[in-house]
Write a protein that holds these residues in place. Structure first.
Motif, PDB file in Angstrom:
ATOM      1  N   ARG A  23     -62.322 -30.576  50.895  1.00  0.00           N
ATOM      2  CA  ARG A  23     -61.714 -31.855  50.517  1.00  0.00           C
ATOM      3  C   ARG A  23     -62.763 -32.934  50.277  1.00  0.00           C
ATOM      4  NH1 ARG A  23     -56.255 -32.703  54.196  1.00  0.00           N
ATOM      5  NH2 ARG A  23     -55.163 -30.826  53.520  1.00  0.00           N
ATOM      6  N   GLU A  24     -63.866 -32.847  50.988  1.00  0.00           N
ATOM      7  CA  GLU A  24     -64.898 -33.871  50.872  1.00  0.00           C
ATOM      8  C   GLU A  24     -65.893 -33.550  49.770  1.00  0.00           C
ATOM      9  OE1 GLU A  24     -64.519 -36.564  52.550  1.00  0.00           O
ATOM     10  OE2 GLU A  24     -62.818 -35.752  53.643  1.00  0.00           O
ATOM     11  N   SER A  25     -65.762 -32.360  49.176  1.00  0.00           N
ATOM     12  CA  SER A  25     -66.716 -31.958  48.142  1.00  0.00           C
ATOM     13  C   SER A  25     -66.302 -32.521  46.789  1.00  0.00           C
ATOM     14  CB  SER A  25     -66.783 -30.427  48.063  1.00  0.00           C
ATOM     15  OG  SER A  25     -67.598 -30.025  46.996  1.00  0.00           O
ATOM     16  N   ASP A  26     -67.318 -32.864  45.976  1.00  0.00           N
ATOM     17  CA  ASP A  26     -67.035 -33.347  44.620  1.00  0.00           C
ATOM     18  C   ASP A  26     -67.280 -32.254  43.587  1.00  0.00           C
ATOM     19  OD1 ASP A  26     -69.732 -33.166  44.825  1.00  0.00           O
ATOM     20  OD2 ASP A  26     -70.179 -35.115  43.933  1.00  0.00           O
ATOM     21  N   LEU A  27     -67.441 -31.001  44.055  1.00  0.00           N
ATOM     22  CA  LEU A  27     -67.650 -29.872  43.163  1.00  0.00           C
ATOM     23  C   LEU A  27     -66.339 -29.122  42.949  1.00  0.00           C
ATOM     24  CD1 LEU A  27     -71.021 -28.477  44.557  1.00  0.00           C
ATOM     25  CD2 LEU A  27     -70.682 -29.909  42.538  1.00  0.00           C
ATOM     26  N   GLU A  28     -66.145 -28.622  41.738  1.00  0.00           N
ATOM     27  CA  GLU A  28     -64.930 -27.890  41.409  1.00  0.00           C
ATOM     28  C   GLU A  28     -65.260 -26.697  40.535  1.00  0.00           C
ATOM     29  OE1 GLU A  28     -61.560 -29.904  39.863  1.00  0.00           O
ATOM     30  OE2 GLU A  28     -61.782 -31.644  41.185  1.00  0.00           O
ATOM     31  N   LEU A  29     -64.412 -25.695  40.628  1.00  0.00           N
ATOM     32  CA  LEU A  29     -64.474 -24.538  39.737  1.00  0.00           C
ATOM     33  C   LEU A  29     -63.212 -24.585  38.891  1.00  0.00           C
ATOM     34  CD1 LEU A  29     -65.890 -21.914  38.899  1.00  0.00           C
ATOM     35  CD2 LEU A  29     -64.581 -20.726  40.651  1.00  0.00           C
ATOM     36  N   ALA A  30     -63.357 -24.769  37.577  1.00  0.00           N
ATOM     37  CA  ALA A  30     -62.209 -24.960  36.700  1.00  0.00           C
ATOM     38  C   ALA A  30     -62.396 -24.167  35.426  1.00  0.00           C
ATOM     39  CB  ALA A  30     -62.031 -26.446  36.378  1.00  0.00           C
ATOM     40  N   ASP A  31     -61.278 -23.983  34.707  1.00  0.00           N
ATOM     41  CA  ASP A  31     -61.368 -23.347  33.394  1.00  0.00           C
ATOM     42  C   ASP A  31     -60.814 -24.312  32.355  1.00  0.00           C
ATOM     43  OD1 ASP A  31     -58.937 -23.014  34.681  1.00  0.00           O
ATOM     44  OD2 ASP A  31     -58.370 -21.266  33.496  1.00  0.00           O
ATOM     45  N   VAL A  32     -61.572 -24.472  31.267  1.00  0.00           N
ATOM     46  CA  VAL A  32     -61.199 -25.412  30.213  1.00  0.00           C
ATOM     47  C   VAL A  32     -61.036 -24.658  28.898  1.00  0.00           C
ATOM     48  CG1 VAL A  32     -62.297 -27.403  31.291  1.00  0.00           C
ATOM     49  CG2 VAL A  32     -63.633 -25.961  29.758  1.00  0.00           C
ATOM     50  N   GLN A  33     -60.067 -25.106  28.099  1.00  0.00           N
ATOM     51  CA  GLN A  33     -59.743 -24.456  26.833  1.00  0.00           C
ATOM     52  C   GLN A  33     -60.411 -25.198  25.675  1.00  0.00           C
ATOM     53  OE1 GLN A  33     -57.390 -21.787  26.877  1.00  0.00           O
ATOM     54  NE2 GLN A  33     -57.923 -21.345  24.767  1.00  0.00           N
ATOM     55  N   ILE A  34     -61.042 -24.443  24.790  1.00  0.00           N
ATOM     56  CA  ILE A  34     -61.690 -25.023  23.613  1.00  0.00           C
ATOM     57  C   ILE A  34     -60.768 -24.831  22.420  1.00  0.00           C
ATOM     58  CG2 ILE A  34     -63.729 -25.017  22.144  1.00  0.00           C
ATOM     59  CD1 ILE A  34     -64.256 -25.808  25.056  1.00  0.00           C
ATOM     60  N   ALA A  35     -60.343 -25.938  21.828  1.00  0.00           N
ATOM     61  CA  ALA A  35     -59.419 -25.886  20.690  1.00  0.00           C
ATOM     62  C   ALA A  35     -60.179 -26.096  19.386  1.00  0.00           C
ATOM     63  CB  ALA A  35     -58.331 -26.949  20.854  1.00  0.00           C
ATOM     64  N   GLU A  36     -59.480 -25.849  18.285  1.00  0.00           N
ATOM     65  CA  GLU A  36     -60.055 -26.063  16.960  1.00  0.00           C
ATOM     66  C   GLU A  36     -60.398 -27.549  16.798  1.00  0.00           C
ATOM     67  OE1 GLU A  36     -61.574 -24.175  13.951  1.00  0.00           O
ATOM     68  OE2 GLU A  36     -59.919 -23.073  14.888  1.00  0.00           O
ATOM     69  N   GLY A  37     -61.589 -27.819  16.256  1.00  0.00           N
ATOM     70  CA  GLY A  37     -62.001 -29.202  16.050  1.00  0.00           C
ATOM     71  C   GLY A  37     -62.877 -29.746  17.153  1.00  0.00           C
ATOM     72  N   SER A  38     -63.103 -28.972  18.203  1.00  0.00           N
ATOM     73  CA  SER A  38     -63.971 -29.438  19.281  1.00  0.00           C
ATOM     74  C   SER A  38     -65.427 -29.474  18.816  1.00  0.00           C
ATOM     75  CB  SER A  38     -63.843 -28.516  20.497  1.00  0.00           C
ATOM     76  OG  SER A  38     -64.843 -28.814  21.453  1.00  0.00           O
ATOM     77  N   ALA A  39     -66.142 -30.466  19.335  1.00  0.00           N
ATOM     78  CA  ALA A  39     -67.560 -30.588  18.984  1.00  0.00           C
ATOM     79  C   ALA A  39     -68.380 -29.429  19.530  1.00  0.00           C
ATOM     80  CB  ALA A  39     -68.110 -31.912  19.529  1.00  0.00           C
ATOM     81  N   LEU A  40     -67.824 -28.676  20.472  1.00  0.00           N
ATOM     82  CA  LEU A  40     -68.540 -27.545  21.062  1.00  0.00           C
ATOM     83  C   LEU A  40     -68.420 -26.275  20.227  1.00  0.00           C
ATOM     84  CD1 LEU A  40     -67.557 -28.005  24.838  1.00  0.00           C
ATOM     85  CD2 LEU A  40     -69.734 -28.595  23.743  1.00  0.00           C
ATOM     86  N   CYS A  41     -67.445 -26.237  19.325  1.00  0.00           N
ATOM     87  CA  CYS A  41     -67.226 -25.028  18.522  1.00  0.00           C
ATOM     88  C   CYS A  41     -68.465 -24.725  17.658  1.00  0.00           C
ATOM     89  CB  CYS A  41     -66.012 -25.207  17.611  1.00  0.00           C
ATOM     90  SG  CYS A  41     -64.444 -25.181  18.480  1.00  0.00           S
ATOM     91  N   GLY A  42     -68.891 -23.446  17.700  1.00  0.00           N
ATOM     92  CA  GLY A  42     -70.025 -23.014  16.895  1.00  0.00           C
ATOM     93  C   GLY A  42     -71.365 -23.225  17.559  1.00  0.00           C
ATOM     94  N   LYS A  43     -71.390 -23.875  18.711  1.00  0.00           N
ATOM     95  CA  LYS A  43     -72.662 -24.120  19.400  1.00  0.00           C
ATOM     96  C   LYS A  43     -72.935 -23.011  20.420  1.00  0.00           C
ATOM     97  CE  LYS A  43     -72.876 -29.164  19.098  1.00  0.00           C
ATOM     98  NZ  LYS A  43     -73.009 -30.429  19.879  1.00  0.00           N
ATOM     99  N   LYS A  44     -74.223 -22.732  20.615  1.00  0.00           N
ATOM    100  CA  LYS A  44     -74.614 -21.820  21.684  1.00  0.00           C
ATOM    101  C   LYS A  44     -74.567 -22.574  23.013  1.00  0.00           C
ATOM    102  CE  LYS A  44     -77.691 -19.125  18.697  1.00  0.00           C
ATOM    103  NZ  LYS A  44     -79.078 -18.641  18.481  1.00  0.00           N
ATOM    104  N   LEU A  45     -74.412 -21.829  24.087  1.00  0.00           N
ATOM    105  CA  LEU A  45     -74.333 -22.468  25.406  1.00  0.00           C
ATOM    106  C   LEU A  45     -75.563 -23.321  25.685  1.00  0.00           C
ATOM    107  CD1 LEU A  45     -72.812 -19.792  27.840  1.00  0.00           C
ATOM    108  CD2 LEU A  45     -71.781 -21.924  27.040  1.00  0.00           C
TER     109      LEU A  45
END
Length: 359
Positions: free
Chosen positions: A258-280
């Motif tokens: 509860r006191e931690s500010d770290l999280e493990l989450a999954d995020v969805q990349i949709a068409e039009g995202s600035a991340l599309c086509g980029k390497k990690l």
């Protein structure tokens, strides 16, 4: 007096009325005993029947008759005030409850992409506290109105009273607009009915169900649950992991603290995202304090761990570990959304080959 001042105006009026009735009755008992030389019991009887205007034998002395007349006039006034105060208390309390319920219904009607928790037992409360700590919107459903008021009202949790397997109750909780549903009712049969009802109302709903018996897991999955959790089996596996890999478990527990500010989450990349086509390695996510520990492609392919040269594509789900604020900022960017969002869940279902949910 200090305690009386802390009461609400309505409760204060009611308390004053009760005190006046008690004082008036005591005055009548003493008055009839002194003027008529009655016993305490006879004096109490005469005071009550006079105060309630039911009628009684006339006092035998002039002083007694004068006292009875004054006592009756005072009694009528006090009784009228007491009845008014009692009626006002009942009516105002009922109106307040109706007003609060109306406001709560309006808040629930305005929710979208929220979670629905069925059952406010120990596991249900733990789920609610986890979501509340992370400021995620949710609605609680339970049959026990008293339990809901005691637990939810003081914490500001939205609630619905009723049977979670009832379609009307689920609709009242906004299940058709919800992103996920968790059912943690006492029996497996109840959980199966809830899963069937919820899946019938929303194909894109992410459903997590609790199973108390091993044989119920398959039934819950066939009923439409996306994930089934068996507390007994999960607890046993966790104990074994503690024995074999205690430090790994400590690391994984960081995101749950509860006191931690770290999280493990999954995020969805949709068409039009600035991340599309980029390497990690070119995405700039690591500079934001985010670590990508896995990628699930739109066609279901999983890459864990992903290499730095892995290209991010539209439809990918990125398993992200990092600062909670950084993850929240990432999901607010155009073309990026929390994977628990209904549209993200629907896309994941299509990637698995499942039917496309209705719009």
């Amino acid at each position: 007096m200090p305690k009386l001042r802390r009461l609400s105006p309505t409760a204060r009026r009611f308390s004053v009325a009760v005190a006046m009735l008690v004082l008036l009755t005591g005055t009548g008992v003493i008055g009839f005993r002194v003027t008529e030389s009655y016993s305490w019991l006879d004096a109490a009887w005469l005071a009550v029947v006079t105060l309630t205007t039911l009628g009684a034998d006339s006092p035998s002395t002039g002083a007694g008759k004068l006292f009875a007349m004054g006592y009756l006039l005072c009694g009528l006034g006090v009784a009228s005030y007491s009845l008014f105060a009692l009626g006002q208390t009942v009516v105002s309390t009922e109106f307040r409850r109706m007003w609060e319920q109306s406001k709560m219904n309006d808040k629930i009607a305005g929710l979208s992409g929220h979670s629905v928790i069925c059952g406010l037992g120990r596991m249900g409360q733990a789920v609610c506290e986890y979501l509340a700590d992370r400021q995620r919107p949710f609605v609680v459903i339970d049959r026990n109105d008293e339990l809901l008021e005691r637990v939810c009202d003081r914490r500001g949790w939205l609630r619905v009273v009723g049977d979670a397997a009832d379609d009307a109750v689920l609709k009242k909780a906004g299940v058709e607009r919800a992103a996920s549903l968790t059912t943690a009712l006492p029996t497996d049969a109840e959980n199966i009915y809830v899963v069937l009802s919820a899946r019938g109302l929303s194909e894109k709903l992410q459903i997590v169900a609790r199973a108390t018996e091993e044989r119920a897991i398959g039934k819950l999955e066939r009923a439409g649950a996306d994930r089934v959790v068996s507390p007994l089996a999960s607890g046993a596996v966790k104990m074994a992991r503690f024995m074999l890999n205690p430090h790994v478990e400590d690391f994984l527990a960081i995101a749950d603290g509860r006191e931690s500010d770290l999280e493990l989450a999954d995020v969805q990349i949709a068409e039009g995202s600035a991340l599309c086509g980029k390497k990690l390695k070119e995405s700039g996510l690591s500079e934001k304090g985010l670590m990508i520990v896995g990628i699930r492609r739109g066609d279901g392919e999983r890459i864990m761990p992903p290499p730095p040269d892995a290209v991010i594509r539209a439809g990918d789900c990125l398993f992200t570990f990092g600062n909670g604020d950084a993850i929240a900022a990432l999901t607010e960017e155009d073309g990026v959304r929390d994977a628990s969002h209904p549209d993200a869940v629907a896309h994941a279902m299509r990637g698995k080959g499942g039917p496309e949910p209705p719009a």
